[in-house]
Design a protein around this motif. Structure first.
Motif, short mmCIF file in Angstrom:
data_model
loop_
_atom_site.label_atom_id
_atom_site.label_comp_id
_atom_site.label_asym_id
_atom_site.label_seq_id
_atom_site.Cartn_x
_atom_site.Cartn_y
_atom_site.Cartn_z
N PHE A 406 7.54 17.14 -16.57
CA PHE A 406 6.43 16.37 -17.14
C PHE A 406 5.36 17.33 -17.67
CE2 PHE A 406 8.45 13.41 -14.24
CZ PHE A 406 8.44 12.22 -14.96
N LEU A 407 5.06 18.36 -16.91
CA LEU A 407 4.00 19.27 -17.30
C LEU A 407 4.33 19.98 -18.61
CD1 LEU A 407 1.27 20.45 -16.42
CD2 LEU A 407 2.53 22.24 -15.21
N PHE A 408 5.58 20.39 -18.77
CA PHE A 408 5.98 21.09 -19.99
C PHE A 408 6.48 20.16 -21.08
CE2 PHE A 408 5.69 24.69 -17.21
CZ PHE A 408 5.44 25.77 -18.04
N GLY A 409 6.46 18.85 -20.84
CA GLY A 409 6.89 17.91 -21.86
C GLY A 409 8.37 18.02 -22.19
N ARG A 410 9.21 18.24 -21.16
CA ARG A 410 10.63 18.49 -21.38
C ARG A 410 11.50 17.50 -20.62
NH1 ARG A 410 12.34 21.06 -25.35
NH2 ARG A 410 13.71 22.60 -24.39
N VAL A 428 11.83 7.49 -17.58
CA VAL A 428 10.61 8.11 -17.06
C VAL A 428 9.41 7.37 -17.65
CG1 VAL A 428 11.70 10.36 -16.76
CG2 VAL A 428 10.53 9.83 -18.90
N PRO A 429 8.32 7.30 -16.92
CA PRO A 429 7.17 6.52 -17.40
C PRO A 429 6.51 7.13 -18.62
CG PRO A 429 6.62 7.69 -15.38
CD PRO A 429 8.09 7.86 -15.58
N GLY A 430 6.27 6.32 -19.61
CA GLY A 430 5.60 6.79 -20.80
C GLY A 430 4.17 7.20 -20.51
N GLY A 431 3.76 8.30 -21.07
CA GLY A 431 2.39 8.76 -20.95
C GLY A 431 2.11 9.66 -19.76
N LEU A 432 3.00 9.70 -18.75
CA LEU A 432 2.71 10.52 -17.58
C LEU A 432 2.68 12.00 -17.93
CD1 LEU A 432 2.23 10.99 -14.60
CD2 LEU A 432 4.69 10.72 -14.18
N ALA A 433 3.64 12.44 -18.75
CA ALA A 433 3.68 13.86 -19.13
C ALA A 433 2.39 14.26 -19.85
CB ALA A 433 4.89 14.14 -20.01
N ARG A 463 -3.54 11.39 -6.14
CA ARG A 463 -2.11 11.07 -6.06
C ARG A 463 -1.65 10.65 -7.45
NH1 ARG A 463 -0.11 7.97 -0.94
NH2 ARG A 463 -0.36 10.11 -0.15
N ILE A 464 -0.72 11.42 -8.02
CA ILE A 464 -0.31 11.29 -9.41
C ILE A 464 1.07 10.66 -9.50
CG2 ILE A 464 0.26 12.60 -11.50
CD1 ILE A 464 -1.74 14.74 -10.52
N GLY A 465 1.14 9.54 -10.21
CA GLY A 465 2.40 8.88 -10.47
C GLY A 465 2.24 8.01 -11.69
N GLU A 466 2.94 6.89 -11.71
CA GLU A 466 2.70 5.95 -12.81
C GLU A 466 1.26 5.48 -12.79
OE1 GLU A 466 5.71 3.21 -14.03
OE2 GLU A 466 7.10 4.00 -12.54
N GLU A 467 0.69 5.40 -11.60
CA GLU A 467 -0.75 5.16 -11.43
C GLU A 467 -1.36 6.41 -10.80
OE1 GLU A 467 -2.24 2.46 -12.49
OE2 GLU A 467 -0.37 1.47 -13.08
N TRP A 468 -2.60 6.70 -11.17
CA TRP A 468 -3.33 7.82 -10.58
C TRP A 468 -4.39 7.24 -9.64
CZ3 TRP A 468 -3.95 13.02 -13.28
CH2 TRP A 468 -2.83 13.30 -14.07
N VAL A 469 -4.36 7.68 -8.37
CA VAL A 469 -5.25 7.12 -7.36
C VAL A 469 -5.91 8.26 -6.60
CG1 VAL A 469 -5.46 5.62 -5.35
CG2 VAL A 469 -3.74 5.11 -7.12
N ALA A 470 -7.23 8.26 -6.55
CA ALA A 470 -7.97 9.28 -5.79
C ALA A 470 -8.07 8.82 -4.34
CB ALA A 470 -9.36 9.49 -6.38
#
Length: 484
Positions: A406-410, A428-433, A463-470
């Motif tokens: 995800f980080l490298f967009g690959r 894979v979830p769109g937009g996460l990368a 916490r990073i996933g399809e949703e981001w929660v602090a």
């Protein structure tokens, strides 16, 4: 169809010719240090000689000597690459930069990446580490090749310690001297790494000779408690000397070819590295690592901003080690694994199946405990510190290394998909990368990834996933279990 054309940039050692595709200029295999040859393989990195004419940098260069490395049935070739590609000039960097900056503009943030691979495998030629996506975000992305295994990390009394780490520091000096020619700002450098590369980054933080070469650091699934002690490293050295039939000295090892030094690495697994004062920080998964008198989390914090974290289920990538059950690995490596298991069962994960508990123990031993310790040390010293936990779940859940594509967009790489791919056969979830990479780039630019800092009071974790929660101190129970 995307066209490409040559780009030439002048470095301190001479001009290099890269290629430009789709608005991104790419330069591959630029040496930052002299080729390690003969006795020089066990010496500190030396300056590379200047070259005459324009050096070609349009194709991937050689890789560090290494043996094949596998992790169960998962295809790790996107991470480790195709193995050892022979050639002397493997102490080299790859650079990606927006085309306009290769034409002479200046001032972009620079991110320097150190790959993982258990200190024994991997390369900048692995398809996962293409820096195009970062360059499209306005970053100059640099990936670093370094010495591995015996050449990089075998501790010898007549050779510099942690030669692979010294290589990374030498690459940072090359960045300081040359990155402006590629459009980067040498005063805005972020060093980041994943797995073994992240623990190397943590060790560089504690290396006085690296002070001032970078101002921010990212430790992805590494450890501030992941270094071997000199006593532990000496056991590996003597085992390697016995296997190869040589004395435990650099001059004896230097008489052997790279092939023999690479081939011995798999035969060094299974060494008992427990000592009265230390457990095995790599839990039997690698006989090599950085060697320090003081762990990075216990050294004075460097004057940098720090972003660090783990995946939620790190240990899921390691269900076994060469056929050995993960619990047996933990029992060999940790002084009281059964007491720790009891703490998890009783407090941290009530009713969890044994496989989940074993994974949690292994993941926290390898990465969690050392990440928490480093975060606590930097936050207590007043350094800007940000903590995350990557929770998107692929074939093995939120396993070790799942965030890197995800980080490298690959995420589209074939080796990452399907039943043997770490991302699994699903979508894979769109937009996460894009969102993940934007947070890392924002940190490189500003020192703030976009959420509240980690403090010893609040311990904010994103916490990073399809949703981001602090979350506030989401795994405090486990942290306290490790503390006893």
């Amino acid at each position: 169809m995307t066209t490409s054309r040559n780009r030439v940039v002048e470095t301190a050692l001479g001009p290099v010719r890269g290629r430009e595709r789709g608005g991104i200029a790419e330069f591959l295999g630029i040496p930052y240090a002299a080729p390690p040859r003969g006795a020089g393989r066990f010496a500190a990195p030396e300056p590379h000689a200047p070259w005459a004419g324009v050096r070609d940098a349009t194709a991937a260069g050689p890789t560090a000597p290494q043996a094949a490395r596998r992790l169960g049935s998962i295809d790790m070739s996107p991470y480790f690459g195709s193995g050892w590609i022979r050639g002397a000039d493997y102490l080299a960097v790859n650079v990606w930069t927006p085309r306009s900056r290769a034409d002479g503009a200046r001032g972009l943030p620079v991110m320097v990446f150190v790959h993982g691979g258990g200190y024994t495998a991997g390369s900048t030629s692995a398809p996962l580490y293409d820096g195009t996506a970062f360059a499209r975000e306005g970053v100059v992305l640099v990936t670093v090749g370094y010495r591995l295994g015996v050449l990089g990390f075998l501790d010898l009394p007549d050779a510099p310690r942690n030669r692979g780490l010294l290589d990374v520091v030498a690459a940072l000096r090359w960045v300081r001297e040359n990155i402006a020619a590629f459009g980067g700002d040498p005063g805005a450098v972020t060093l980041f790494g994943q797995s073994a590369g992240a623990t190397i980054v943590a060790a560089v933080l504690a290396t006085p000779g690296a002070a001032g070469l970078f101002g921010r650091a990212v430790v992805q699934s590494g450890s501030g408690l992941g270094a071997f002690s000199p006593e532990q490293a000496a056991r590996v050295t003597h085992a390697a000397a016995r296997e190869l039939g040589v004395g435990a000295r650099a001059d004896a090892f230097a008489a052997l070819p790279d092939e023999r030094l690479a081939e011995v690495v798999p035969r060094l697994s299974g060494i008992d590295l427990r000592t009265p004062g230390a457990y095995d920080p790599l839990m039997g998964l690698s006989p090599f690592g950085v060697v320090l008198e003081v762990q990075p989390a216990q050294a004075p914090p460097a004057a940098v901003d720090l972003l660090l974290g783990t995946t939620t289920q790190e240990g899921n990538l390691y269900p076994s080690s060469d056929g050995e059950d993960a619990l047996a690995t933990a029992a060999r490596a940790h002084p009281d694994p059964h007491g720790l298991l009891a703490a998890y069962r009783a407090a941290a994960r009530p009713g969890a199946p044994d496989a989940e508990v074993r994974s949690a123990v292994l993941g926290d031993a390898l990465f969690g405990r050392g990440t928490w310790a480093l975060a606590e040390a930097y936050a207590a010293a007043g350094r800007r510190t940000f903590h995350y936990e990557f929770d998107w779940r692929g074939a093995l859940g939120a396993a070790h290394a799942v965030e890197v594509p995800f980080l490298f967009g690959r995420t589209e790489l074939p080796g990452l998909r399907g039943e043997q791919g770490l991302l699994g056969p699903g979508t894979v979830p769109g937009g996460l990368a894009e969102r993940l990479r934007a947070a890392w780039v924002r940190f490189a630019r500003t020192g703030d990834p976009g959420w509240a800092p980690y403090g010893t009071g609040g311990r904010t974790t994103m916490r990073i996933g399809e949703e981001w929660v602090a979350l506030s101190d989401p795994r405090g129970v486990e942290r306290r279990a490790w503390a006893h």
